[in-house]
Design a protein around this motif. Structure first.
Motif, short mmCIF file in Angstrom:
data_model
loop_
_atom_site.label_atom_id
_atom_site.label_comp_id
_atom_site.label_asym_id
_atom_site.label_seq_id
_atom_site.Cartn_x
_atom_site.Cartn_y
_atom_site.Cartn_z
N UNK A 328 0.99 -1.30 0.08
CA UNK A 328 0.15 0.04 -0.02
C UNK A 328 0.77 1.43 -0.05
N UNK A 329 2.06 1.18 0.93
CA UNK A 329 2.87 2.43 0.91
C UNK A 329 3.56 2.55 -0.28
N UNK A 330 4.29 1.46 -0.88
CA UNK A 330 5.00 1.53 -2.13
C UNK A 330 4.22 2.05 -3.29
N UNK A 409 -3.90 16.10 -7.26
CA UNK A 409 -3.08 14.93 -7.60
C UNK A 409 -3.46 14.49 -9.02
N UNK A 410 -2.37 14.19 -9.74
CA UNK A 410 -2.42 13.85 -11.11
C UNK A 410 -3.05 12.47 -11.42
N UNK A 411 -4.05 12.28 -12.00
CA UNK A 411 -4.59 10.99 -12.48
C UNK A 411 -4.16 10.66 -14.02
N UNK A 412 -3.35 9.82 -14.40
CA UNK A 412 -3.14 9.72 -15.78
C UNK A 412 -2.52 8.27 -15.85
N UNK A 413 -2.07 7.83 -17.26
CA UNK A 413 -1.62 6.60 -17.44
C UNK A 413 -0.33 6.21 -16.51
N UNK A 414 0.28 7.11 -16.23
CA UNK A 414 1.49 6.97 -15.12
C UNK A 414 1.12 6.63 -13.94
N UNK A 415 0.39 7.45 -13.28
CA UNK A 415 -0.04 7.53 -11.84
C UNK A 415 -1.03 6.48 -11.31
N UNK A 416 -2.02 6.16 -12.29
CA UNK A 416 -3.21 5.46 -11.94
C UNK A 416 -2.91 4.06 -11.87
N UNK A 417 -2.02 3.32 -12.32
CA UNK A 417 -1.65 2.00 -11.77
C UNK A 417 -1.40 1.89 -10.39
N UNK A 418 -0.73 3.16 -9.97
CA UNK A 418 -0.13 2.94 -8.52
C UNK A 418 -1.24 3.37 -7.64
N UNK A 419 -2.33 4.27 -7.85
CA UNK A 419 -3.50 4.67 -7.21
C UNK A 419 -4.27 3.48 -6.98
N UNK A 420 -4.45 2.79 -8.23
CA UNK A 420 -5.40 1.61 -8.27
C UNK A 420 -4.93 0.23 -7.43
N UNK A 421 -3.83 0.20 -7.47
CA UNK A 421 -3.35 -1.02 -6.66
C UNK A 421 -3.05 -0.62 -5.23
N UNK A 422 -2.96 0.85 -5.03
CA UNK A 422 -3.06 1.16 -3.46
C UNK A 422 -4.33 0.87 -2.72
#
Length: 700
Positions: A328-330, A409-422
């Motif tokens: 979650x942190x990562x 907070x930016x939600x794009x193809x780069x960051x969304x994988x991180x947010x979704x997995x968190x």
């Protein structure tokens, strides 16, 4: 731990004692052959001939007794058939129940016969392995091939258990008939006309499991299970009356949570692959730095595998909770790196994700906490969850091609994988905390299971990860214990679990080292294909992130269909070592076809060669892990530094080196990236083929 000969004697059905494989005698013969050959009193030809005759005699004794007992069962079934016929004319519920119990008694005796047969098969395999190890011959391969393929071989009766199927058939249709009669349906239910008929007496289920254990045939489920590499020490089967792991101790929801952890981690691993190069560029780094971004997770996994393996000795819930929190942190750090414009934060986030890798716990839970009759299905579920996660990761990346902002907070193809997995790990953490039942709560206190066998009570104490059977307290048993202790346990230290990586390495034979190297090679080749796909396809074909994601998802979806073909067909036609060598050659062909030798480099060439390499590596992984479990020392089946950990470390190290190679090759320019990264993969592949040929005769 006690020696195998003693465990064999303890598990024997006493009234059949004289008909078992005489493991103690054969062990003494092997020792005598070794002494005679050292002083030149025997030559190789005479030893092989004498030992073959002894084995044939032992197997003949077993088979003749097996046929005799089958005749006894057939006679009893004939008597019951007369009662059955009379009952059909004048149905009576009390008589029906009595007849059902009589059939169950036949079934229980058949279970005892299967138990007898399985113990003898294990004893035979053990003595063949000991003969080859002590005398340095490859006798097992010769003996099994010549006997198994001969039409009059007694060995075929042992492994194919001819005649038992007929007894099971009579029991099956008799139970179905009596069940229908008891319900007063007035219709005859045929198990032949209605294969989907589901009523099964529990004794039939037990017989089916016993036959499946004894069978030599390979199924898709078994093939998937072996791919999971849930390392088990070869043990004698529990007698039909004795079940150490009770079904009511098994918690299905905990197993489901364990498999969900496997699935989510694989999604987490591959969801960033299609966009890692673009993320690196947006943070001011070169696109080839994606190799470091992807590989940093594997670097951390090298260390996390060890402490999670050690932690699973004491608990399963706590390491899974810790894993979820770290992931979650990562993933949160990975997503925040974009707005912080910080490549170090991005790499730290991926390192945290690697530190949360609990695959060692996932394997250990299946090995320790799932009943033996469900362990193959659970192992297959582990592999299927991994394959599904591998396909869903890139597919999910394709769906996350969005661009918007939430709370700055930016939600794009780069960051969304991180947010979704968190978010996924947060939901999983809550589910885990509420529903997981840790089976190790009483591990320190010890769990005592009692059962009755042959008019004597036996206790099994489960403590400190080991199960120790205590013998019946008779003078004769104690005397035999002392004899076997002197003969079978000259060094009890050799039976203890491995406590260091150095000690584990010392137990690795050339065959094991070669198979670990093969595993390293195939993981390296697969990582090269997957991790550099976005760089290669953008440079040569100008593919978008969506195209790369679909391509990787399609590769991941080939895993299960390929395993169906291999498990149901190929592994039934060829020996595993033949499939191993053939798969290595196909990986080599795929790598050769991947090189840019002509201009222009075409899409069909890249996709076709990547498909050949990836699919062949998938086939190779299943066969490799199956062979590895056979040739690896039994001491590596338990403890922290077990065989599963060694294979995990080999594969993780391969991924680290592959991802590092991609980053380094990127500094020579993208035009040189493809060929530069493929050269080491080709070298590893060719050398693994040569190493396999060198140890080919020891792989059985």
């Amino acid at each position: 731990m006690v020696g195998f000969g003693k465990k064999l004697r303890e598990s024997q059905i006493q009234e059949w004692k004289g008909y078992y494989f005489n493991y103690k005698l054969m062990k003494k013969k092997v020792k005598r052959y070794l002494e005679q050959m050292e002083v030149g009193a025997q030559n190789r030809h005479n030893v092989l001939r004498d030992f073959s005759v002894l084995l044939d005699t032992q197997i003949e004794k077993i088979v003749l007794f097996l046929l005799e007992q089958q005749g006894v069962l057939a006679h009893r079934l004939c008597d019951l058939a007369q009662e059955h016929h009379s009952l059909l004319q004048q149905p009576n519920n009390s008589n029906i129940s009595e007849l059902q119990e009589a059939y169950r008694e036949v079934g229980r005796d058949l279970l005892r016969l299967l138990h007898f047969l399985e113990m003898n098969a294990i004893g035979l395999r053990k003595i063949l392995k000991k003969f080859d190890k002590r005398l340095g011959y490859k006798f097992t391969d010769y003996y099994v091939k010549t006997r198994a393929n001969h039409p009059y071989s007694q060995l075929r009766q042992v492994f194919r258990h001819v005649g038992i199927g007929a007894v099971v058939g009579v029991l099956s249709h008799s139970f179905a008939d009596l069940h229908d009669l008891q319900l007063c349906q007035g219709s005859y239910i045929s198990i032949y006309d209605q294969p989907s008929y589901t009523h099964q007496d529990p004794i039939l289920e037990s017989i089916k499991l016993a036959v499946d254990r004894l069978s030599n045939s390979t199924s898709f489920l078994q093939f998937l299970g072996r791919r999971a590499f849930i390392v088990q020490n070869e043990q004698l089967p529990s007698s039909p009356e004795n079940q150490i792991i009770m079904d009511d101790q098994f918690h299905f929801m905990s197993l489901l949570l364990n498999l969900a952890n496997t699935f989510l981690y694989m999604v987490n691993t591959y969801i960033i692959v299609p966009t890692a190069d673009n993320y690196s560029l947006n943070l001011g780094a070169a696109a080839s730095v994606c190799g470091v971004v992807i590989g940093s997770m594997a670097v951390a996994q090298v260390f996390s595998s060890v402490y999670f393996s050690a932690w699973s000795n004491r608990s399963y819930l706590r390491p899974l909770i810790f894993s979820s929190i770290v992931l979650l942190i990562g993933n949160t750090l990975y997503a925040l790196a974009y707005d912080l414009n910080s490549l170090p934060v991005l790499l730290i986030g991926r390192l945290f994700c690697g530190l949360g890798s609990a695959r060692a716990v996932n394997r250990r839970y299946i090995s320790d906490c799932v009943p033996s009759k469900l362990r193959m299905q659970a192992s297959a579920g582990f592999v299927s969850a991994s394959a599904l996660g591998m396909a869903c990761g890139p597919a999910l990346a394709w769906l996350l091609q969005k661009d918007f902002r939430i709370f700055n907070l930016t939600m794009n193809q780069d960051t969304l994988p991180g947010w979704v997995m968190a978010l996924a790990w947060l939901i999983y953490l809550l589910w885990l905390w509420i529903c997981f039942k840790d089976p190790t709560n009483n591990k320190n206190e010890g769990i005592l299971v009692s059962y009755q066998s042959n008019n004597a009570e036996i206790h099994v104490a489960v403590e400190d990860e080991q199960t120790q059977p205590l013998l019946m307290n008779t003078a004769e048993s104690k005397q035999q214990e002392n004899e076997d202790d002197e003969e079978e346990n000259p060094d009890k230290e050799t039976q203890k679990p491995i406590t260091s990586i150095v000690a584990a390495y010392k137990l690795l034979t050339p065959s094991v080292k070669v198979q670990l190297y093969v595993y390293f090679m195939l993981k390296y080749a697969m990582e090269i294909v997957l991790a550099e796909s976005s760089l290669v396809t953008e440079y040569y074909f100008i593919w978008s992130t969506s195209n790369v994601a679909i391509f990787l998802a399609c590769l991941g979806l080939t895993v299960l269909p390929v395993n169906i073909v291999v498990g149901n067909y190929i592994s039934n036609i060829f020996e595993e070592r033949q499939v191993l060598l053939g798969s290595e050659i196909m990986v080599c062909i795929g790598l050769v076809l991947s090189f840019q030798a002509v201009i222009p480099y075409s899409v069909p060439q890249y996709v076709g060669s990547a498909l050949i390499t990836f699919v062949s590596a998938e086939v190779l992984e299943g066969v490799n892990l199956s062979l590895l479990s056979r040739v690896m020392s039994s001491r590596l089946s338990r403890g922290t530094f077990n065989g599963g950990l060694l294979s995990t470390e080999a594969g993780t190290l391969a991924r680290v080196i592959a991802d590092g190679t991609i980053t380094i090759a990127g500094y020579f320019g993208q035009s040189q990236l493809l060929n530069t990264t493929l050269l080491p993969a080709l070298f590893f592949c060719i050398s693994s083929i040569l190493a396999t040929c060198y140890t080919y005769n020891s792989l059985y």
